[in-house]
Design an enzyme around this catalytic site. Structure first.
Site, PDB file in Angstrom:
ATOM      1  N   ASP A  11       0.854  -1.202   0.000  1.00  0.00           N
ATOM      2  CA  ASP A  11       0.000   0.000   0.000  1.00  0.00           C
ATOM      3  C   ASP A  11       0.892   1.256   0.000  1.00  0.00           C
ATOM      4  O   ASP A  11       0.828   2.065   0.917  1.00  0.00           O
ATOM      5  CB  ASP A  11      -0.936  -0.006   1.220  1.00  0.00           C
ATOM      6  CG  ASP A  11      -0.178  -0.068   2.558  1.00  0.00           C
ATOM      7  OD1 ASP A  11      -0.770   0.343   3.577  1.00  0.00           O
ATOM      8  OD2 ASP A  11       0.983  -0.501   2.576  1.00  0.00           O
ATOM      9  N   ASP A  16       6.816   1.024   1.987  1.00  0.00           N
ATOM     10  CA  ASP A  16       6.599   0.036   0.922  1.00  0.00           C
ATOM     11  C   ASP A  16       7.515   0.345  -0.261  1.00  0.00           C
ATOM     12  O   ASP A  16       8.155  -0.532  -0.822  1.00  0.00           O
ATOM     13  CB  ASP A  16       5.148   0.076   0.413  1.00  0.00           C
ATOM     14  CG  ASP A  16       4.115  -0.133   1.496  1.00  0.00           C
ATOM     15  OD1 ASP A  16       3.861   0.810   2.255  1.00  0.00           O
ATOM     16  OD2 ASP A  16       3.565  -1.232   1.575  1.00  0.00           O
ATOM     17  N   ASN A  40      -2.464   2.568   3.464  1.00  0.00           N
ATOM     18  CA  ASN A  40      -1.937   3.908   3.758  1.00  0.00           C
ATOM     19  C   ASN A  40      -2.777   4.991   3.095  1.00  0.00           C
ATOM     20  O   ASN A  40      -2.911   6.105   3.606  1.00  0.00           O
ATOM     21  CB  ASN A  40      -0.491   4.020   3.287  1.00  0.00           C
ATOM     22  CG  ASN A  40       0.456   3.271   4.189  1.00  0.00           C
ATOM     23  OD1 ASN A  40       0.296   3.266   5.412  1.00  0.00           O
ATOM     24  ND2 ASN A  40       1.417   2.579   3.594  1.00  0.00           N
ATOM     25  N   THR A 124       3.190  -6.113   2.284  1.00  0.00           N
ATOM     26  CA  THR A 124       3.625  -5.070   3.227  1.00  0.00           C
ATOM     27  C   THR A 124       2.508  -4.072   3.518  1.00  0.00           C
ATOM     28  O   THR A 124       2.766  -2.931   3.914  1.00  0.00           O
ATOM     29  CB  THR A 124       4.851  -4.314   2.670  1.00  0.00           C
ATOM     30  OG1 THR A 124       4.508  -3.774   1.369  1.00  0.00           O
ATOM     31  CG2 THR A 124       6.053  -5.234   2.538  1.00  0.00           C
ATOM     32  N   PHE A 165      -1.084  -1.288  12.275  1.00  0.00           N
ATOM     33  CA  PHE A 165      -1.958  -0.776  11.208  1.00  0.00           C
ATOM     34  C   PHE A 165      -2.370  -1.857  10.197  1.00  0.00           C
ATOM     35  O   PHE A 165      -3.553  -1.999   9.890  1.00  0.00           O
ATOM     36  CB  PHE A 165      -1.260   0.383  10.481  1.00  0.00           C
ATOM     37  CG  PHE A 165      -2.082   0.956   9.367  1.00  0.00           C
ATOM     38  CD1 PHE A 165      -1.929   0.495   8.071  1.00  0.00           C
ATOM     39  CD2 PHE A 165      -3.038   1.940   9.610  1.00  0.00           C
ATOM     40  CE1 PHE A 165      -2.698   1.012   7.028  1.00  0.00           C
ATOM     41  CE2 PHE A 165      -3.809   2.462   8.579  1.00  0.00           C
ATOM     42  CZ  PHE A 165      -3.641   1.992   7.278  1.00  0.00           C
ATOM     43  N   ASN A 166      -1.416  -2.591   9.622  1.00  0.00           N
ATOM     44  CA  ASN A 166      -1.738  -3.527   8.536  1.00  0.00           C
ATOM     45  C   ASN A 166      -2.729  -4.599   8.987  1.00  0.00           C
ATOM     46  O   ASN A 166      -3.615  -4.989   8.225  1.00  0.00           O
ATOM     47  CB  ASN A 166      -0.476  -4.209   8.001  1.00  0.00           C
ATOM     48  CG  ASN A 166       0.389  -3.270   7.191  1.00  0.00           C
ATOM     49  OD1 ASN A 166      -0.080  -2.238   6.718  1.00  0.00           O
ATOM     50  ND2 ASN A 166       1.665  -3.611   7.062  1.00  0.00           N
ATOM     51  N   HIS A 238       9.664  -0.067   8.268  1.00  0.00           N
ATOM     52  CA  HIS A 238       8.951  -1.313   8.548  1.00  0.00           C
ATOM     53  C   HIS A 238       9.017  -2.326   7.396  1.00  0.00           C
ATOM     54  O   HIS A 238       9.463  -3.450   7.555  1.00  0.00           O
ATOM     55  CB  HIS A 238       7.464  -1.017   8.812  1.00  0.00           C
ATOM     56  CG  HIS A 238       7.192  -0.038   9.918  1.00  0.00           C
ATOM     57  ND1 HIS A 238       7.313  -0.347  11.244  1.00  0.00           N
ATOM     58  CD2 HIS A 238       6.765   1.249   9.872  1.00  0.00           C
ATOM     59  CE1 HIS A 238       6.969   0.703  11.981  1.00  0.00           C
ATOM     60  NE2 HIS A 238       6.633   1.688  11.177  1.00  0.00           N
ATOM     61  N   ASP A 239       8.530  -1.900   6.232  1.00  0.00           N
ATOM     62  CA  ASP A 239       8.289  -2.848   5.144  1.00  0.00           C
ATOM     63  C   ASP A 239       9.560  -3.436   4.561  1.00  0.00           C
ATOM     64  O   ASP A 239       9.558  -4.580   4.087  1.00  0.00           O
ATOM     65  CB  ASP A 239       7.474  -2.170   4.041  1.00  0.00           C
ATOM     66  CG  ASP A 239       6.086  -1.795   4.523  1.00  0.00           C
ATOM     67  OD1 ASP A 239       5.491  -0.868   3.956  1.00  0.00           O
ATOM     68  OD2 ASP A 239       5.593  -2.425   5.486  1.00  0.00           O
TER      69      ASP A 239
HETATM   70  O1  RIB Z   1       2.387  -0.248  10.752  1.00  0.00           O
HETATM   71  C1  RIB Z   1       3.302  -0.046   9.691  1.00  0.00           C
HETATM   72  C2  RIB Z   1       2.720  -0.519   8.400  1.00  0.00           C
HETATM   73  O2  RIB Z   1       1.557   0.231   8.092  1.00  0.00           O
HETATM   74  C3  RIB Z   1       3.664  -0.316   7.195  1.00  0.00           C
HETATM   75  O3  RIB Z   1       3.429  -1.323   6.251  1.00  0.00           O
HETATM   76  C4  RIB Z   1       3.229   1.006   6.636  1.00  0.00           C
HETATM   77  O4  RIB Z   1       3.512   1.127   5.225  1.00  0.00           O
HETATM   78  C5  RIB Z   1       1.744   0.939   6.861  1.00  0.00           C
HETATM   79  O5  RIB Z   1       1.180   0.189   5.793  1.00  0.00           O
HETATM   80 CA    CA Z   2       2.882  -0.730   3.977  1.00  0.00          CA
END
Ligand code: RIB
Ligand code: CA
Length: 311
Positions: A11, A16, A40, A124, A165-166, A238-239
């Site tokens: 996203d 990403d 996102n 991701t 979040f994901n 993160h990703d």
């Molecule tokens: O919590 C972090 C994740 O949420 C990452 O993948 C960021 O790109 C958002 O999608």
């Molecule tokens: Ca992401």
């Protein structure tokens, strides 16, 4: 060494985009397709961003557009983190291709069925596309070697105290994926919030030179703004952890455990509950990453941007 065939699903989203840059720069990996998912930002924006990233990086692969919303939840976005476009900051080239007529899950299924060997999924963002793929094509599970995903957090969340979040964006999808029986490497917040790049790293990346180094440094500057306001000393990429683990597992430590996804719960919906002591008597369904060699991770990303430098 034979290349690892992968499917990128995300996203974009600054992290990403950096993860996809690392994948495109990695000689160990072969990108078979790229798919977008809402998260996102809206699916329209993440799809446009995905196509622009592919144009910037020269990724030659089919692209599939995800659906308009999670399996059951309403769509949620994160403009505070990634901006109104979902990838605010530097100008990017316009797309060089259109998405395929196939939906993201259908494209994933076609690519998996036609691949010369079992593939690795690298989601991701929210797991909506991966869950839809598994629901529609259970016969393809044997053609999926594993899933290296960014999502969840055993010790804590980020969008709520309990949920990352994901996973929170589509808990039902995550539950389907974690129950699928496909080997999962979970790059959750436990490791990704240690995978920080500091402003000094941004400058080292910019100093590499070349078109991609400048864009990545600008993405990092933008992405850090939100995290600095939250008190982070750097930007958690993160990703990119989900990609780096595939090519440099030696940079990470982790532990096998059974992970449950909470889909109910007034305060805990979307949380990923690890069972390292085996209290539930369930076999491990995930290798949960817990530690990273940050310096090595930063070096890997810095080397990667040099792949697009002329001469
Ligand atoms: O919590 C972090 C994740 O949420 C990452 O993948 C960021 O790109 C958002 O999608
Ligand atoms: Ca992401």
């Amino acid at each position: 060494m034979p290349k690892i065939p992968i499917l990128l699903d995300g996203d974009p989203g600054h992290d990403d985009a950096i993860a996809w840059m690392l994948a495109a720069a990695s000689p160990e990996l072969e990108i078979l397709c790229v798919t977008s998912v809402g998260g996102n930002q809206s699916i329209d924006k993440t799809t446009y961003n995905a196509l622009r990233i592919m144009a910037l990086l020269g990724i030659q692969a089919p692209m599939g557009r995800g659906g308009p919303r999670p399996l059951l939840s309403p769509a949620m976005t994160a403009p505070s983190v990634h901006g109104e476009s979902g990838l605010d900051g530097p100008a990017l080239p316009e797309p060089l291709q259109e998405p395929e007529a196939l939906s993201a899950p259908a494209l994933m299924a076609r690519v998996i069925a036609q691949a010369r060997e079992p593939v690795t999924l690298v989601p991701t963002g929210p797991l909506t596309n991966v869950a839809a793929l598994l629901l529609a094509h259970p016969e393809l599970k044997g053609r999926i070697k594993g899933i290296s995903l960014m999502g969840g957090g055993i010790a804590h969340g980020n969008w709520t105290p309990a949920a990352e979040f994901n996973i929170l964006a589509d808990p039902e999808a995550a539950d389907i994926v974690f129950r699928s029986g496909i080997p999962i490497t979970m790059a959750g917040l436990d490791v990704t919030e240690q995978a920080l790049l500091f402003p000094a790293d941004f400058e080292r990346i910019r100093a590499v030179g070349g078109p991609v180094a400048q864009v990545v440094a600008d993405w990092l500057e933008f992405f850090y703004q939100f995290h600095r306001s939250m008190g982070y000393p750097g930007a958690p990429i993160h990703d990119a952890v989900a990609v780096a683990w595939l090519t440099h597992p030696e940079l990470f430590s982790g532990r096998d455990m059974y992970v449950s996804v909470e889909t109910a719960g007034r305060y805990c919906r979307g949380s990923t509950i690890g069972d390292p002591r085996g209290r539930l008597g369930m076999p491990a369904n995930a290798h949960v990453l817990l530690g990273v060699d940050r310096e090595g991770f930063a070096r890997l990303l810095t080397q990667a941007v040099g792949c697009w430098k002329e001469g």
